[in-house]
Scaffold this motif. Structure first.
Motif, PDB file in Angstrom:
ATOM      1  N   UNK A 272      53.838  18.814  69.490  1.00  0.00           N
ATOM      2  CA  UNK A 272      52.653  19.361  70.144  1.00  0.00           C
ATOM      3  C   UNK A 272      51.595  19.637  69.074  1.00  0.00           C
ATOM      4  N   UNK A 273      50.365  19.123  69.244  1.00  0.00           N
ATOM      5  CA  UNK A 273      49.329  19.370  68.231  1.00  0.00           C
ATOM      6  C   UNK A 273      49.156  20.864  67.965  1.00  0.00           C
ATOM      7  N   UNK A 312      47.730   8.997  60.021  1.00  0.00           N
ATOM      8  CA  UNK A 312      46.729   9.829  60.690  1.00  0.00           C
ATOM      9  C   UNK A 312      45.855  10.496  59.638  1.00  0.00           C
ATOM     10  N   UNK A 313      44.608  10.055  59.560  1.00  0.00           N
ATOM     11  CA  UNK A 313      43.650  10.610  58.617  1.00  0.00           C
ATOM     12  C   UNK A 313      42.456  11.153  59.385  1.00  0.00           C
ATOM     13  N   UNK A 314      41.647  11.946  58.690  1.00  0.00           N
ATOM     14  CA  UNK A 314      40.441  12.463  59.324  1.00  0.00           C
ATOM     15  C   UNK A 314      39.507  11.306  59.676  1.00  0.00           C
ATOM     16  N   UNK A 594      43.104  17.767  65.940  1.00  0.00           N
ATOM     17  CA  UNK A 594      43.182  16.823  67.054  1.00  0.00           C
ATOM     18  C   UNK A 594      43.819  15.531  66.533  1.00  0.00           C
ATOM     19  N   UNK A 595      45.129  15.494  66.394  1.00  0.00           N
ATOM     20  CA  UNK A 595      45.787  14.318  65.817  1.00  0.00           C
ATOM     21  C   UNK A 595      45.749  13.125  66.770  1.00  0.00           C
ATOM     22  N   UNK A 596      45.983  11.963  66.188  1.00  0.00           N
ATOM     23  CA  UNK A 596      46.062  10.742  66.987  1.00  0.00           C
ATOM     24  C   UNK A 596      47.392  10.729  67.735  1.00  0.00           C
ATOM     25  N   UNK A 631      46.338  15.810  72.323  1.00  0.00           N
ATOM     26  CA  UNK A 631      45.725  17.137  72.206  1.00  0.00           C
ATOM     27  C   UNK A 631      44.768  17.375  73.372  1.00  0.00           C
ATOM     28  N   UNK A 632      44.659  18.623  73.756  1.00  0.00           N
ATOM     29  CA  UNK A 632      43.727  18.979  74.825  1.00  0.00           C
ATOM     30  C   UNK A 632      42.298  18.827  74.296  1.00  0.00           C
ATOM     31  N   UNK A 633      41.508  18.035  74.980  1.00  0.00           N
ATOM     32  CA  UNK A 633      40.164  17.760  74.494  1.00  0.00           C
ATOM     33  C   UNK A 633      39.270  18.990  74.667  1.00  0.00           C
TER      34      UNK A 633
END
Length: 950
Positions: A272-273, A312-314, A594-596, A631-633
């Motif tokens: 979970x993010x 997963x990068x920024x 907010x991960x991918x 993730x929840x937007x």
């Protein structure tokens, strides 16, 4: 014979046989003698009989039949059979005489015969004749005959199993002759009905069989992984084919063969993010099957090469990332997001979510002149993300990534970066300046990663004549450096291209050549400066990876090592318990807010060494995966005052008009409530922003008379940057929402010619993660309050400054005439005092009307035409000109009638003191919010004595 017997009757009667004369007992001796002479023989029967009786029946079938004969026949009584007598105690049989003359008899059961109680009977039977007469007791009896009776069984009972259920344990992978034996019994007495002749498995489609003796065996090898337990039903049949009344249950447990390997781990791990560090295998342990293990090495690998650019990068813009990592300014993005200002990437294939540009060998992009300086000097840096595979064909052509070549006439390459035969080559041809000598021109690197179809981060640091390559943070020196002559100077313009090289000369028609096949992202160049190792490591760092919870708890004897990206973890130890504990501490972490979302594969491989054994156990790999949930937007909302008015003088002032005095940036997410999953609760959250764009609506700004301004100090102290143009203002850089709020509070709009301006409209929109999440479009309209000039001869009510939605009233009187002072009669003084009181009242009403004007635009316009008085004090200054005899500038709270003899109203907008006062009051009102505005309005009603003559 019957005739013969009848002939004897007269004789017997003559002799007195059977007469009633004589005494009792056996009669007289004479009678007995006579009887003896008549009943001379004993009855005769067979010596043995064999009989059969069916249970629950009373008829006995004898062989031979029960018949007694007497040689005295046909003499009555003496030759007749009167009875059969059975000798034995409590026998359930009786014999009856069916015919005395023929001696025929029958053997029958007195009560029901049960074979289950007694299968056969043996007893003695004798036959008795009737003696010499009806009253004669001296009956003669036959010899004793043996009767053997066998009870015939009836199939009245069904088979029954001895056990209600059976259970057995087998080891997988083996074929058994007999796993277990079931046994059923039948209470019937006969072998035909009491014996079990057959067993049968009722359950279908099971790999088992059963024989006539009840032995169960498996027909195929069982697998623990396929099925842990089997449950089968078995029935039995007796020899009369009567089935069992109730089937029996047989449970067969399959025991796995002891296989060395990791136990008690789950294939899917959900993340979970925002969860931080989550253990991957909290209960895992190694089964060695009693193998003598001396040491073990475990390699845990997190496979993320299919996520974004390798992990997963920024996803911020390259400029924002450079600033986050502390890189020096001056970076030039050669592959920016397509826009009106950066349109050279509009024709390229792009993955907008990650800003990845894909080149298929057919397109290139021209960088406009002026984007990159022509002279890069001896120090500059090129950075990029590249994903490239083997080149097609045996003799591959050059695949150009970046090229600066002659635009026309010639085909010289001044500098270029390209791939050739899985080698990365950087070309740098220096201009001829001093000595005409060979200089380093081509730098070659041969690396497997160049053609492995994976994402890698490349940094080429140029400090001529030294060129260094950094790939994924590691340093690589060129394996080959070739020299070349300098390029002689010329006046030919140069063309910088990406994805191919421009061939402007030596061809019939200029065109692109040496196309690139692969994917590029974040291609930048920084003239004059080099990146440090720390900045390079930051730019290519992954935001996800493996982690160890509590390094202190790993225990002694455990060695571990991470690779630079923390995607591979190697642990080694000699104690199985410590190894189990160490692997249980390995976790997955993703630091992005907010991960991918998606799958990350996991692989755990093991190498085992045993004590002095040639063959050691083999440990299968663990294949699992981490599922990163979506993730929840966030919902980013901009709110504040969207319409207001300011005096024209404030637009002209040096500080201008603040556009967003009370803007708020709020981000919320919708979370479902536990009791009611369908309902959601908005929860406020904090996160960063990476840009806010302010657009001018209704036409671009005219730089000759208007602009948007912001002090650079406001940006620098909050680590943000900005660009300004006639289309608007753009603030960018990774920063908190509060930082962006503080900067937006200082955006000012100035207009040097506000006389012809009624209002200006602006739109602001903010973003997070390079446009992945955007806010609402917040529109702001700022209106201009125009001033009017009136004569002192007109009625005081005409001094009102009309709101912007009313037609302005123009007066021909000059400013100088308005400001002159004169002595008026006493009646005029009284009128002025009364008018001032009315002014205070009407101004208060005007303030109220101005505040609600934007809500009732049309309605108030009509009402304002009919209103007798509408006051707006935003640009009104009342100047008191006292009598000449007053020499002191004010005397506290004491006022005399002489001080009121001269009052002059000054409504000139050209007074500098009035402008400063208005501007100061507006800024004070912005700082206090809406309540402060009313206070500012009241403050403007105070007397301004700054222009009083003394």
């Amino acid at each position: 014979m019957l005739t013969g017997r009848l002939c004897w009757v007269p004789l017997l009667l003559a002799l007195g046989v059977g007469s009633g004369s004589g005494g009792g007992g056996g009669g007289s001796p004479q009678r007995r003698l006579l009887a003896a002479k008549v009943n001379k023989h004993k009855p005769w029967i067979e010596t043995s009989y064999h009989g059969v009786i069916t249970e629950n029946n009373d008829t006995v079938i004898l062989d031979p039949p029960l018949v007694a004969l007497d040689k005295d026949a046909p003499v009555p009584f003496a030759g007749e059979i009167c009875a059969f007598k059975i000798h034995g105690q409590e026998l359930p049989f009786e014999a009856v005489v069916l015919n005395k003359t023929s001696g025929e008899g029958r053997l029958r059961a007195k009560s029901p015969i049960d074979c289950e109680l007694q299968k056969e009977y043996t007893f003695i039977i004798q036959a008795y004749d009737c003696g010499a007469g009806p009253r004669e007791t001296a009956w003669k009896k036959s010899h004793k005959a043996v009767v053997h009776i066998q009870v015939k069984d009836v199939n009245e009972f069904a088979p029954a199993f001895k056990e209600p259920a059976y259970r057995a344990v087998v080891t997988e992978g083996k074929i058994y002759d007999s796993i277990l034996q079931v046994e059923a019994v039948d209470e019937d007495c006969s072998p035909q009905y009491s014996q079990i002749c057959n067993y049968e498995i009722v359950t279908t489609d099971v790999p088992f069989a059963i024989d006539r003796n009840g032995n169960i065996r498996n027909t195929e090898k069982l697998s623990y992984d396929k099925q842990h337990q089997y449950e089968i039903l078995v029935t039995a049949y007796d020899c009369g084919q009567k089935p069992a009344a109730q089937d029996t249950l047989v449970q067969v447990d399959v025991k796995p063969v002891c296989k060395p390997g990791w136990q008690d781990w789950t294939k899917r791990i959900e993340y979970q993010p925002g969860s931080g560090s989550v253990p991957l295998f909290p209960d895992i342990h190694l089964e060695t099957c009693d193998g003598a293990v001396s040491s073990i090495q475990i390699t845990t690998e997190l496979q993320t090469n299919y996520i974004g650019k390798g992990c997963d990068r920024e996803t911020y813009s390259e400029k924002s990332l450079q600033k986050l990592c502390g890189a020096s300014s001056g970076i030039i993005d050669l592959l920016p997001s397509p826009s009106a200002a950066t349109n050279w990437t509009a024709g390229l294939l792009v993955d907008s979510s990650e800003m990845i540009f894909k080149f298929d060998g057919r397109q290139g992009a021209k960088i406009p002149d002026g984007v990159v300086p022509k002279n890069l000097t001896d120090q500059f840096t090129i950075t990029m993300w590249m994903k490239h595979g083997p080149s097609p064909g045996l003799r591959a052509e050059k695949e150009t990534i970046l090229c600066n070549s002659d635009k026309t006439e010639m085909n010289r390459h001044h500098y270029a970066l390209y791939v050739h035969n899985c080698r990365l080559v950087f070309l740098l041809r220096k201009d001829f300046d001093q000595a005409d000598t060979f200089r380093p021109a081509e730098f070659h690197w041969k690396l497997d990663q160049i053609c492995d179809k994976e994402w890698h981060y490349y940094v080429i640091n140029v400090e001529f004549p030294v060129v260094t390559l950094y790939m994924d943070g590691a340093t690589y020196e060129p394996y080959l450096v070739t020299n070349d002559w300098p390029i002689h100077p010329s006046h030919i313009a140069m063309q910088l291209t990406v994805g191919a090289c421009w061939q402007g000369g030596e061809v019939t028609k200029p065109r692109f050549a040496q196309f690139f096949h692969g994917s590029l992202a974040s291609l930048t160049i920084r003239p004059g400066k080099m990146d440090s190792q720390k900045v390079i490591s930051c730019l290519q760092a992954c935001k996800e990876g493996l982690d160890i919870n509590s390094l202190e708890s790993l225990g002694q004897g455990i060695k571990y090592h991470f690779n630079p990206s923390q995607s591979v973890l190697v642990m080694e130890g000699d104690d199985i318990g410590n190894i189990n504990h160490a692997l249980q501490k390995v976790s997955y972490i993703n630091s992005r807010q907010f991960p991918t979302a998606g799958v990350r594969r996991l692989k755990v491989s093991s190498k085992v060494q045993c004590f002095g054994e040639d063959v050691c156990i083999s440990i299968p790999d663990v294949d699992a995966y981490v599922m990163v949930l979506q993730a929840i937007e966030p919902q980013i909302t901009l709110r504040g005052t969207d319409r207001f008015w300011r005096p024209a003088a404030q637009f002209e002032s040096a500080r201008g008009v603040i556009l967003f005095p009370d803007i708020k940036i709020v981000s919320t997410i919708a979370k479902a409530e536990a009791p009611a999953p369908r309902s959601a609760v908005l929860e406020e959250m904090l996160h960063n922003l990476d840009f806010c764009d302010i657009l001018v609506l209704g036409g671009d700004l005219d730089p000759r008379q208007e602009c948007l301004e912001l002090n650079h100090s406001e940006l620098h102290q909050r680590h943000l940057d900005a660009t300004n143009s006639t289309a608007g203002y753009s603030i960018y850089g990774v920063g908190s929402m509060s930082r962006y709020e503080q900067v937006l509070h200082h955006i000012r709009y100035r207009n040097w010619r506000p006389a012809a301006l009624e209002a200006r409209r602006f739109r602001i929109k903010c973003s997070e993660l390079n446009g992945r999440y955007t806010s609402n479009e917040f529109n702001v309209e700022v209106g201009v309050l125009h001033e009017v000039r009136v004569s002192d001869k007109e009625h005081v009510s005409h001094l009102i400054v009309q709101p912007p939605f009313l037609q302005s009233v123009h007066h021909p009187e000059s400013q100088s005439s308005i400001q002159r002072s004169s002595v008026v009669p006493s009646i005029a003084t009284v009128v002025i005092i009364i008018s001032v009181c009315m002014l205070v009242f009407v101004v208060a009403m005007g303030v109220y009307r101005v505040r609600i004007a934007h809500q009732h635009f049309t309605q108030e316009a009509e009402a304002a035409k009919e209103a007798e008085m509408d006051w707006d004090d935003s640009a009104l200054t009342i100047t008191v000109n006292p009598m000449e005899k007053h020499g002191a500038p004010g005397r506290g709270d004491e006022e005399t009638e002489e001080e009121e003899e001269e009052v002059e109203e000054d409504v000139s907008s050209g007074s500098s003191d009035s402008d400063d006062s208005d501007e100061e009051e507006e800024e004070e009102g912005v700082g206090r919010g809406r309540r402060g505005q009313s206070g500012a309005r009241q403050a403007q009603l105070e007397w301004d004595d700054s222009t009083l003559p003394y």
